[in-house]
Design a protein around this motif. Structure first.
Motif, short mmCIF file in Angstrom:
data_model
loop_
_atom_site.label_atom_id
_atom_site.label_comp_id
_atom_site.label_asym_id
_atom_site.label_seq_id
_atom_site.Cartn_x
_atom_site.Cartn_y
_atom_site.Cartn_z
N ASP A 110 0.83 -1.20 0.00
CA ASP A 110 0.00 0.00 0.00
C ASP A 110 0.87 1.26 0.00
OD1 ASP A 110 -2.32 1.60 0.12
OD2 ASP A 110 -3.32 0.14 1.41
N GLN A 111 0.22 2.40 -0.03
CA GLN A 111 0.88 3.69 -0.19
C GLN A 111 2.01 3.91 0.81
OE1 GLN A 111 -1.65 7.16 -0.81
NE2 GLN A 111 -0.52 8.25 0.75
N GLY A 112 3.13 4.41 0.30
CA GLY A 112 4.24 4.80 1.16
C GLY A 112 5.05 3.66 1.73
N PHE A 113 4.90 2.45 1.20
CA PHE A 113 5.74 1.33 1.65
C PHE A 113 7.21 1.69 1.45
CE2 PHE A 113 8.21 -2.44 0.46
CZ PHE A 113 8.04 -3.22 1.59
N HIS A 114 8.06 1.33 2.44
CA HIS A 114 9.47 1.74 2.40
C HIS A 114 10.36 0.55 2.73
CE1 HIS A 114 12.53 5.05 2.70
NE2 HIS A 114 13.18 4.07 3.31
N LEU A 115 11.24 0.21 1.78
CA LEU A 115 12.16 -0.91 1.98
C LEU A 115 13.59 -0.46 1.73
CD1 LEU A 115 12.99 -3.93 2.25
CD2 LEU A 115 12.65 -4.10 -0.23
N GLN A 116 14.48 -0.76 2.70
CA GLN A 116 15.92 -0.63 2.54
C GLN A 116 16.52 -2.02 2.79
OE1 GLN A 116 17.60 2.01 1.59
NE2 GLN A 116 16.49 3.85 2.17
N ALA A 117 16.80 -2.76 1.73
CA ALA A 117 17.29 -4.13 1.90
C ALA A 117 18.68 -4.14 2.53
CB ALA A 117 17.31 -4.86 0.57
N LEU A 118 19.52 -3.16 2.20
CA LEU A 118 20.86 -3.01 2.80
C LEU A 118 21.71 -4.26 2.66
CD1 LEU A 118 19.85 -1.12 6.08
CD2 LEU A 118 20.64 -0.14 3.90
N GLY A 119 21.53 -4.97 1.54
CA GLY A 119 22.31 -6.18 1.29
C GLY A 119 21.62 -7.45 1.73
N GLY A 120 20.44 -7.36 2.35
CA GLY A 120 19.70 -8.54 2.79
C GLY A 120 18.72 -9.03 1.74
N LYS A 121 18.22 -10.24 1.94
CA LYS A 121 17.24 -10.84 1.05
C LYS A 121 15.86 -10.75 1.68
CE LYS A 121 20.47 -13.96 -1.29
NZ LYS A 121 21.62 -13.14 -0.93
N VAL A 122 14.93 -10.19 0.92
CA VAL A 122 13.56 -9.98 1.41
C VAL A 122 12.60 -10.76 0.51
CG1 VAL A 122 11.76 -8.28 1.86
CG2 VAL A 122 14.17 -7.69 2.28
N ARG A 123 11.76 -11.57 1.13
CA ARG A 123 10.76 -12.33 0.38
C ARG A 123 9.40 -12.14 1.04
NH1 ARG A 123 10.07 -16.72 -3.18
NH2 ARG A 123 12.33 -16.77 -3.53
N ILE A 124 8.41 -11.77 0.24
CA ILE A 124 7.04 -11.57 0.73
C ILE A 124 6.14 -12.56 0.01
CG2 ILE A 124 5.15 -9.93 1.00
CD1 ILE A 124 7.23 -7.69 0.99
N GLY A 125 5.42 -13.36 0.81
CA GLY A 125 4.68 -14.50 0.27
C GLY A 125 3.40 -14.14 -0.43
N GLN A 126 2.90 -15.10 -1.15
CA GLN A 126 1.71 -14.96 -1.99
C GLN A 126 0.51 -14.46 -1.20
OE1 GLN A 126 0.77 -18.64 -3.94
NE2 GLN A 126 -1.07 -17.87 -4.93
N ASN A 127 -0.22 -13.52 -1.82
CA ASN A 127 -1.49 -13.02 -1.28
C ASN A 127 -1.33 -12.29 0.06
OD1 ASN A 127 -4.28 -12.68 -1.78
ND2 ASN A 127 -4.76 -14.27 -0.28
N THR A 128 -0.17 -11.71 0.29
CA THR A 128 0.08 -10.95 1.52
C THR A 128 -0.13 -9.46 1.26
OG1 THR A 128 1.49 -12.50 2.70
CG2 THR A 128 1.96 -10.18 3.03
N TYR A 129 -0.67 -8.77 2.26
CA TYR A 129 -0.95 -7.33 2.17
C TYR A 129 -0.11 -6.59 3.19
CZ TYR A 129 -3.35 -2.91 3.07
OH TYR A 129 -3.64 -1.58 3.29
N LEU A 130 0.56 -5.53 2.74
CA LEU A 130 1.30 -4.63 3.64
C LEU A 130 0.68 -3.25 3.52
CD1 LEU A 130 3.44 -6.96 2.75
CD2 LEU A 130 5.05 -5.51 3.93
N GLY A 131 0.26 -2.70 4.66
CA GLY A 131 -0.50 -1.47 4.70
C GLY A 131 0.33 -0.22 4.46
N PRO A 132 -0.34 0.95 4.52
CA PRO A 132 0.35 2.21 4.27
C PRO A 132 1.51 2.45 5.23
CG PRO A 132 -2.03 2.52 4.25
CD PRO A 132 -1.79 1.14 4.75
N TYR A 133 2.61 2.91 4.68
CA TYR A 133 3.79 3.38 5.42
C TYR A 133 4.42 2.29 6.29
CZ TYR A 133 1.80 7.62 3.64
OH TYR A 133 1.27 8.56 2.79
N VAL A 134 4.32 1.06 5.84
CA VAL A 134 5.11 -0.02 6.47
C VAL A 134 6.58 0.19 6.09
CG1 VAL A 134 5.61 -2.50 6.40
CG2 VAL A 134 3.24 -1.70 6.56
N CYS A 135 7.47 0.03 7.10
CA CYS A 135 8.92 0.19 6.88
C CYS A 135 9.63 -1.13 7.17
CB CYS A 135 9.49 1.27 7.79
SG CYS A 135 8.95 2.93 7.37
N MET A 136 10.56 -1.50 6.27
CA MET A 136 11.35 -2.71 6.44
C MET A 136 12.81 -2.40 6.13
SD MET A 136 8.72 -5.33 4.51
CE MET A 136 9.85 -6.71 4.59
#
Length: 239
Positions: A110-136
């Motif tokens: 959703d709106q404003g999602f923010h990801l800084q992987a910083l060299g890491g591996k990020v996997r988000i599974g099927q049919n998953t929802y992340l809301g506004p302004y989630v930070c990872m």
């Protein structure tokens, strides 16, 4: 050093320089294309992005919706599955070496999602929802299972600053990065925070504003700062 060895070294330097220039141009080309198309409003813009983005991503699925003002850094390290959607003003950065993002099919950011992987591996599974302004943030790996609900303003931080020495500034003492795993079918309430090294078991519910500092067993309901399990979900609740 004889002339043949000297020529060989010069040729190697020249080849490396050409390779670096070629790689640099590819990054600039991708950046220009993304910047140009990201500003086109949803509708026509989404159609253009569906046509052009497969050229710059590692993989870009079918029926993907990318709204305007979504910024990608190093899309060649990103896999976007079929029927995913990323809402406006989101920022996804996999610039550092080793960084990787995989969105499985039907993920919605959703709106404003923010990801800084910083060299890491990020996997988000099927049919998953992340809301506004989630930070990872990495550099620890972050895995979110399928069918999860991650509410607005939630933070997942797969790193921790070392601060054991009082005679050295904290920002010079380095990081630990154990990683975070959220198993499938979990719900994290608005404003929840998950720190490095935590696993949240399958089917768990984390209350709004909670801070998860320890592992949560499957099918638990946990609330508070730090989060504590207050009860387990029953079979009748799971059905």
């Amino acid at each position: 050093m004889n002339r043949r060895e000297d020529f060989s070294q010069q040729q190697s330097v020249t080849d490396n320089s050409k390779a670096n220039c070629s790689m640099g141009w590819k990054y600039r080309r991708d950046e220009y294309l993304l910047a140009l198309l990201s500003s086109v409003p949803t509708g026509v813009g989404n159609k253009l992005r569906q046509l052009a983005y497969p050229l710059v991503f590692e993989r870009f699925g079918k029926n993907v919706t990318i709204e305007f003002s979504v910024r990608f850094i190093r899309p060649k390290s990103m896999v976007i599955g079929n029927s995913c959607s990323i809402c406006n003003y989101s920022f996804l950065n996999c610039w550092e070496d080793g960084g990787e993002l995989v969105l499985e099919d039907s993920v919605r950011l959703d709106q404003g999602f923010h990801l800084q992987a910083l060299g890491g591996k990020v996997r988000i599974g099927q049919n998953t929802y992340l809301g506004p302004y989630v930070c990872m943030a990495g550099p620890g790996d972050i895995t979110i299972g399928k069918n999860c609900l991650i509410a607005s303003n939630t933070g997942l931080y797969a790193n921790n600053h070392i601060f054991s020495g009082v005679d050295i500034p904290i920002n010079q003492q380095g990081l630990t990065a154990k990683g975070i795993e959220i198993e499938e079918d979990c719900w994290l309430g608005s404003g929840a925070k998950v720190v490095d090294g935590v696993t949240i078991g399958r089917g768990s519910v984390i209350g709004a504003g909670s801070v998860v500092t320890k592992d949560i067993p499957p099918y638990s309901i946990a609330v508070g700062a730090p989060a504590k399990v207050i009860r387990q979900r029953t079979l009748s609740e799971v059905k």
